[in-house]
Design a protein around this motif. Sequence first.
Motif, PDB file in Angstrom:
ATOM      1  N   TRP A 172     -31.944  49.887  42.625  1.00  0.00           N
ATOM      2  CA  TRP A 172     -31.504  51.082  43.338  1.00  0.00           C
ATOM      3  C   TRP A 172     -32.719  51.920  43.698  1.00  0.00           C
ATOM      4  N   ASN A 173     -32.605  52.642  44.815  1.00  0.00           N
ATOM      5  CA  ASN A 173     -33.686  53.495  45.292  1.00  0.00           C
ATOM      6  C   ASN A 173     -33.759  54.707  44.375  1.00  0.00           C
ATOM      7  N   THR A 197     -33.311  58.829  49.643  1.00  0.00           N
ATOM      8  CA  THR A 197     -32.596  57.918  48.746  1.00  0.00           C
ATOM      9  C   THR A 197     -31.939  56.756  49.483  1.00  0.00           C
ATOM     10  N   ARG A 225     -23.609  62.139  47.156  1.00  0.00           N
ATOM     11  CA  ARG A 225     -24.824  61.542  46.589  1.00  0.00           C
ATOM     12  C   ARG A 225     -24.786  60.032  46.769  1.00  0.00           C
ATOM     13  N   ARG A 261     -27.282  56.309  47.339  1.00  0.00           N
ATOM     14  CA  ARG A 261     -28.587  55.646  47.206  1.00  0.00           C
ATOM     15  C   ARG A 261     -28.476  54.222  47.739  1.00  0.00           C
TER      16      ARG A 261
END
Length: 101
Positions: free
Chosen positions: A21-22, A30, A92, A94
């Motif tokens: 994951w970033n 992100t 949010r 990513r």
Amino acid sequence: AGEFNCFSGKVVRPSTFKWQWNGAPASGDTLSDADDAPWQDYAAEQCHVMERAYVQGQKTVYLGQMGPQRFHYFVNMDSRIQINAGDDQNWRQRRVRRVPA
């Protein structure tokens, strides 16, 4: 040699891929898929879940509660986007990626 697969109940060869994951700060990019992004490896359990979903062609996979806040996370396997599924946290997101282990 191998490892236990919690889905099949059998010992299988380790995957030749891993998922990342970033890890850019929330205020950063992100969603970047650039190789120089701060990629972080998922834990082995999440890698197994994601790889199984990938191989089976699933569109979405639930990763469970993670991190110190214990937020719920899903991954859209088509867009390769991890989504925080908290009540007020759906914004949010990513980028995730699958790379050789």
